[in-house]
Design a protein around this motif. Sequence first.
Motif, mmCIF file in Angstrom:
data_model
loop_
_atom_site.group_PDB
_atom_site.id
_atom_site.type_symbol
_atom_site.label_atom_id
_atom_site.label_comp_id
_atom_site.label_asym_id
_atom_site.label_seq_id
_atom_site.Cartn_x
_atom_site.Cartn_y
_atom_site.Cartn_z
ATOM 1 N N MET A 123 0.826 -1.204 0.000
ATOM 2 C CA MET A 123 0.000 0.000 0.000
ATOM 3 C C MET A 123 0.862 1.257 0.000
ATOM 4 S SD MET A 123 -3.237 -0.851 2.498
ATOM 5 C CE MET A 123 -2.225 -1.326 3.919
ATOM 6 N N ILE A 124 1.938 1.223 0.785
ATOM 7 C CA ILE A 124 2.850 2.371 0.860
ATOM 8 C C ILE A 124 3.537 2.583 -0.486
ATOM 9 C CG2 ILE A 124 4.921 3.296 1.965
ATOM 10 C CD1 ILE A 124 4.125 1.781 4.495
ATOM 11 N N SER A 125 4.006 1.476 -1.078
ATOM 12 C CA SER A 125 4.692 1.569 -2.374
ATOM 13 C C SER A 125 3.773 2.124 -3.443
ATOM 14 C CB SER A 125 5.205 0.183 -2.795
ATOM 15 O OG SER A 125 6.118 -0.327 -1.840
ATOM 16 N N ALA A 126 2.523 1.677 -3.435
ATOM 17 C CA ALA A 126 1.570 2.120 -4.458
ATOM 18 C C ALA A 126 1.302 3.614 -4.367
ATOM 19 C CB ALA A 126 0.268 1.337 -4.329
ATOM 20 N N ILE A 127 1.078 4.116 -3.141
ATOM 21 C CA ILE A 127 0.762 5.535 -2.986
ATOM 22 C C ILE A 127 1.977 6.410 -3.244
ATOM 23 C CG2 ILE A 127 1.218 5.643 -0.499
ATOM 24 C CD1 ILE A 127 -1.689 7.374 -2.337
ATOM 25 N N LYS A 177 -1.397 18.486 -3.195
ATOM 26 C CA LYS A 177 -0.220 18.073 -2.406
ATOM 27 C C LYS A 177 -0.613 17.814 -0.952
ATOM 28 C CE LYS A 177 3.221 20.550 -5.181
ATOM 29 N NZ LYS A 177 4.221 21.634 -5.186
ATOM 30 N N PHE A 178 -1.477 18.670 -0.394
ATOM 31 C CA PHE A 178 -1.905 18.506 0.997
ATOM 32 C C PHE A 178 -2.702 17.214 1.176
ATOM 33 C CE2 PHE A 178 -5.236 19.103 4.225
ATOM 34 C CZ PHE A 178 -4.431 19.258 5.355
ATOM 35 N N VAL A 179 -3.690 16.998 0.288
ATOM 36 C CA VAL A 179 -4.526 15.787 0.371
ATOM 37 C C VAL A 179 -3.651 14.543 0.223
ATOM 38 C CG1 VAL A 179 -6.372 14.473 -0.754
ATOM 39 C CG2 VAL A 179 -6.593 16.950 -0.464
ATOM 40 N N PHE A 186 -3.225 11.598 3.039
ATOM 41 C CA PHE A 186 -3.596 10.219 2.704
ATOM 42 C C PHE A 186 -2.383 9.296 2.832
ATOM 43 C CE2 PHE A 186 -5.183 6.649 0.318
ATOM 44 C CZ PHE A 186 -6.541 6.681 0.566
ATOM 45 N N ALA A 187 -1.232 9.739 2.335
ATOM 46 C CA ALA A 187 -0.025 8.926 2.432
ATOM 47 C C ALA A 187 0.361 8.707 3.897
ATOM 48 C CB ALA A 187 1.126 9.598 1.682
ATOM 49 N N GLY A 188 0.189 9.748 4.710
ATOM 50 C CA GLY A 188 0.490 9.613 6.142
ATOM 51 C C GLY A 188 -0.414 8.594 6.814
ATOM 52 N N VAL A 189 -1.714 8.634 6.480
ATOM 53 C CA VAL A 189 -2.675 7.666 7.048
ATOM 54 C C VAL A 189 -2.287 6.249 6.644
ATOM 55 C CG1 VAL A 189 -5.069 6.868 6.969
ATOM 56 C CG2 VAL A 189 -4.567 9.310 7.180
ATOM 57 N N ILE A 190 -1.928 6.046 5.366
ATOM 58 C CA ILE A 190 -1.537 4.723 4.886
ATOM 59 C C ILE A 190 -0.305 4.220 5.630
ATOM 60 C CG2 ILE A 190 -0.633 3.440 2.885
ATOM 61 C CD1 ILE A 190 -3.595 3.955 2.699
ATOM 62 N N CYS A 191 0.680 5.089 5.821
ATOM 63 C CA CYS A 191 1.909 4.696 6.518
ATOM 64 C C CYS A 191 1.635 4.327 7.974
ATOM 65 C CB CYS A 191 2.939 5.840 6.452
ATOM 66 S SG CYS A 191 3.612 6.139 4.806
#
Length: 331
Positions: free
Chosen positions: A3-7, A23-25, A29-34
């Motif tokens: 999931m991290i690699s994909a985002i 960029k903010f969104v 979203f990337a932070g939530v996934i991580c």
Amino acid sequence: MGMISAIMYFKDYVWRMDNARQKFVFSVFAGVICVFSAVILTLHVTDILHMPSLLTFIHAVIGAEAIYIIVLIVRILKSGGNSEKVLFTGFCILTAFVFAEIISYILKVYTDIDIMDRAGVSVIGTIVFVAFMFINFSMDLLQKLKAASEKEIFYKMAYTDALTKIPNRRYCEKVMNDLSEREESYGIFSFDLNDLKYINDNMGHNCGDDLIAGFADILKETFGKDEVIGRMGGDEFIAIVRSGPDYNHMDFISRLNEIMERENKRENRFQYKVSYGYADSSELTSDNGHINSHDIYAIADDRMYVCKRESKEKNSDGLKNKETINKNEKE
């Protein structure tokens, strides 16, 4: 980790969009996934909760990520090219396989109906997506190589004389500017072709162009790869050479005269004749150690004009002597 690699794969695309909101969104979203991935991995490693018991949550997050990335790719496609379309296609296929696996899992859990091998579906979807990613990478690479090639072509066009195919005035001045910033010993030749105007007026400009192009070839043969030669415009040429304690600029002049003599024997339309001046960086001093190379060139240019004037006076005296001899013979 998938999931991290994909985002994160789409990070560069988002940053290229130059949209602060996007960029903010993406960052949120990337932070939530991580964070979610880190929590799941920690729970699994510490034996608090194993991944199979969390599949419902994992599938929900994967589904949300897939929807976000599809929306993101649609936005990217509006300003993207063919490579982005390939990536979009690959991701849509992967998303379809992921949703098929999620639906299969839900049916298995709640209805005990097993319609497919879920592990096999994930593998196939991943392989297809990786293949499309490779195609996308290859297309991007080809585009960058093409852009680099075009940039090199434009660079050569900007710094190359069209007639002689040697560096032009712009490039030679760039070299001189660089030399002015360095503490380096060098010498500069200023060359001027004789009789170009006469050849243009009496034999045509095509013949004059052949004279200019031919002399450029002579300079290329005279000076090596470590030296810079160029056409400053019209019948004026320059050569920039490295100098030193054992350096003698007359070695180049001797070589130049030998080649011109050889070419003059082959040429039946005109003769290569040139006036030159030379100046060395050691002739000027500077408080900061940096010599203005344009001043060195100006000295060489002045000496070239002195040489040209002396050559004209010599030819004029020879013509007068010839006329005197002819007159005496008639008498």
